[in-house]
Design a protein around this motif. Structure first.
Motif, PDB file in Angstrom:
ATOM      1  N   HIS A   1      26.952  71.228  17.496  1.00 47.11           N
ATOM      2  CA  HIS A   1      27.828  71.385  16.336  1.00 47.11           C
ATOM      3  C   HIS A   1      29.174  71.882  16.850  1.00 47.11           C
ATOM      4  N   VAL A   2      30.142  70.991  16.947  1.00 48.09           N
ATOM      5  CA  VAL A   2      31.410  71.351  17.579  1.00 48.09           C
ATOM      6  C   VAL A   2      32.165  72.427  16.816  1.00 48.09           C
ATOM      7  N   ASP A   3      31.910  72.521  15.510  1.00 44.18           N
ATOM      8  CA  ASP A   3      32.607  73.540  14.735  1.00 44.18           C
ATOM      9  C   ASP A   3      32.021  74.938  14.943  1.00 44.18           C
ATOM     10  N   GLN A   4      30.945  75.035  15.725  1.00 50.52           N
ATOM     11  CA  GLN A   4      30.330  76.322  16.004  1.00 50.52           C
ATOM     12  C   GLN A   4      30.511  76.752  17.463  1.00 50.52           C
ATOM     13  N   LEU A   5      31.283  76.009  18.225  1.00 48.30           N
ATOM     14  CA  LEU A   5      31.500  76.337  19.624  1.00 48.30           C
ATOM     15  C   LEU A   5      32.510  77.478  19.757  1.00 48.30           C
ATOM     16  N   SER A   6      32.550  78.074  20.940  1.00 48.59           N
ATOM     17  CA  SER A   6      33.517  79.132  21.220  1.00 48.59           C
ATOM     18  C   SER A   6      34.931  78.560  21.240  1.00 48.59           C
ATOM     19  N   ARG A   7      35.941  79.433  21.177  1.00 48.32           N
ATOM     20  CA  ARG A   7      37.323  78.951  21.114  1.00 48.32           C
ATOM     21  C   ARG A   7      37.755  78.281  22.416  1.00 48.32           C
ATOM     22  N   ALA A   8      37.134  78.647  23.541  1.00 43.30           N
ATOM     23  CA  ALA A   8      37.456  78.041  24.833  1.00 43.30           C
ATOM     24  C   ALA A   8      36.220  77.343  25.383  1.00 43.30           C
ATOM     25  N   VAL A   9      36.370  76.052  25.669  1.00 43.60           N
ATOM     26  CA  VAL A   9      35.228  75.240  26.091  1.00 43.60           C
ATOM     27  C   VAL A   9      35.558  74.550  27.404  1.00 43.60           C
TER      28      VAL A   9
ATOM     29  N   GLY B   1      32.676  80.268  26.368  1.00 37.30           N
ATOM     30  CA  GLY B   1      31.336  80.436  25.830  1.00 37.30           C
ATOM     31  C   GLY B   1      30.482  79.197  25.763  1.00 37.30           C
ATOM     32  N   ASP B   2      31.098  78.013  25.931  1.00 40.53           N
ATOM     33  CA  ASP B   2      30.330  76.772  25.863  1.00 40.53           C
ATOM     34  C   ASP B   2      30.797  75.808  26.946  1.00 40.53           C
ATOM     35  N   ILE B   3      29.841  75.065  27.484  1.00 39.17           N
ATOM     36  CA  ILE B   3      30.112  74.087  28.527  1.00 39.17           C
ATOM     37  C   ILE B   3      29.447  72.780  28.125  1.00 39.17           C
ATOM     38  N   LEU B   4      30.216  71.697  28.139  1.00 41.79           N
ATOM     39  CA  LEU B   4      29.691  70.377  27.805  1.00 41.79           C
ATOM     40  C   LEU B   4      29.559  69.561  29.080  1.00 41.79           C
TER      41      LEU B   4
ATOM     42  N   TYR C   1      40.576  71.498  18.342  1.00 36.90           N
ATOM     43  CA  TYR C   1      40.715  71.810  19.756  1.00 36.90           C
ATOM     44  C   TYR C   1      41.825  70.971  20.392  1.00 36.90           C
ATOM     45  N   GLN C   2      42.595  71.587  21.277  1.00 35.68           N
ATOM     46  CA  GLN C   2      43.498  70.847  22.144  1.00 35.68           C
ATOM     47  C   GLN C   2      42.768  70.638  23.462  1.00 35.68           C
TER      48      GLN C   2
ATOM     49  N   TRP D   1      40.760  75.473  22.548  1.00 33.94           N
ATOM     50  CA  TRP D   1      41.106  74.507  23.580  1.00 33.94           C
ATOM     51  C   TRP D   1      39.915  74.187  24.471  1.00 33.94           C
ATOM     52  N   ALA D   2      40.032  73.062  25.173  1.00 36.13           N
ATOM     53  CA  ALA D   2      38.986  72.620  26.100  1.00 36.13           C
ATOM     54  C   ALA D   2      39.644  72.117  27.370  1.00 36.13           C
ATOM     55  N   ILE D   3      39.062  72.476  28.500  1.00 39.77           N
ATOM     56  CA  ILE D   3      39.541  72.037  29.809  1.00 39.77           C
ATOM     57  C   ILE D   3      38.522  71.069  30.392  1.00 39.77           C
ATOM     58  N   VAL D   4      39.007  69.903  30.839  1.00 36.25           N
ATOM     59  CA  VAL D   4      38.136  68.879  31.415  1.00 36.25           C
ATOM     60  C   VAL D   4      38.322  68.859  32.930  1.00 36.25           C
ATOM     61  N   LEU D   5      37.207  68.962  33.645  1.00 33.74           N
ATOM     62  CA  LEU D   5      37.209  68.842  35.108  1.00 33.74           C
ATOM     63  C   LEU D   5      36.404  67.614  35.493  1.00 33.74           C
TER      64      LEU D   5
END
Length: 234
Positions: free
Chosen positions: A68-76, A101-104, A147-148, A172-176
């Protein structure tokens, strides 16, 4: 299955669903008797994935919950095809340390429960939410809930992450990306921005776990660092 006193203690403290603990007689006294089965040193040595057994193991019941993406932490943190177990474990542990708090985990990423990954994480997967997803589906979902999303890669169009305010939307989310190929084009094309880490030496690139640590440290998800001025500045 996890091995070692530290990981078993982390599992117990976090409330993970332990099916059973297996420990040598000397180690068994440290754990709940109703959960613990005593094993011999020979069995412990047979079970271990390392040269010398730590004499305690636990089998954990795994559960899958829908994302549930609306329940994820502010930084992913989003991982696109990370293949080295040590890198994945280090990134999970670093995300835990910096408050992500969350990792995809995108397609092609090494199994979270690979033995080397478990040893590298040092129990951090008990502290964060880790979800296996298709990033091509997950990224638009994240964007729809505010999210940005930033891809980290070496690209002429990428911006210096030191000068960019990734936290402008408050989430926001950072992609590696993959160790050899970086963030895939399909994933990068979905992102809102591309960021690079400036380097002054002669190395062509950074190890992905190091790059992830730098990026997460640059954008900490702490309330005191996100004020109204920054939100307006963008």
């Amino acid at each position: 299955m996890i091995e070692g006193h530290h990981l078993v203690e982390e599992a117990l403290t976090s409330g993970a669903f332990l099916d059973q603990i297996y420990a040598t007689e000397e180690q068994s006294t440290f754990y709940p008797s109703d959960l613990t089965t005593v094993i011999s040193h020979d069995v412990a040595q047979f079970l271990t994935e390392t040269e010398h057994s730590q004499d305690v193991f636990a089998v954990i019941h795994l559960t899958k919950t829908p994302l549930h993406v609306d329940q994820l932490s502010r930084a992913v943190l989003l991982l696109d095809g990370i293949q080295d177990p040590g890198n994945l474990g280090t990134l999970v542990r670093t995300a835990d340390a910096f408050g992500y708090g969350d990792i995809l985990l995108g397609n092609g990423t090494v199994d979270l429960y690979n033995d080397k990954v478990l040893r590298s994480m040092q129990g951090s997967h008990f502290h964060v939410g880790v979800h296996a997803v298709d990033l091509l589906t997950a990224i638009p979902q994240l964007q729809r809930v505010g999210y940005q999303v930033a891809a980290t890669l070496l690209d002429e169009s990428a911006a210096d992450l030191r000068a960019y305010n990734l936290r402008v939307k408050g989430k926001w989310a950072i992609v590696l990306g993959n160790e050899g190929n970086g963030v895939s084009k399909a994933v990068a094309d979905l992102c809102d921005v591309k960021l690079f880490i400036p380097m002054t030496g002669d190395a062509e690139s950074l190890n992905v776990a190091i790059a992830g640590a730098i990026a997460m440290y640059q954008f900490p998800p702490t309330d005191k660092d996100i004020n109204e001025t920054e939100m307006e500045k963008g």
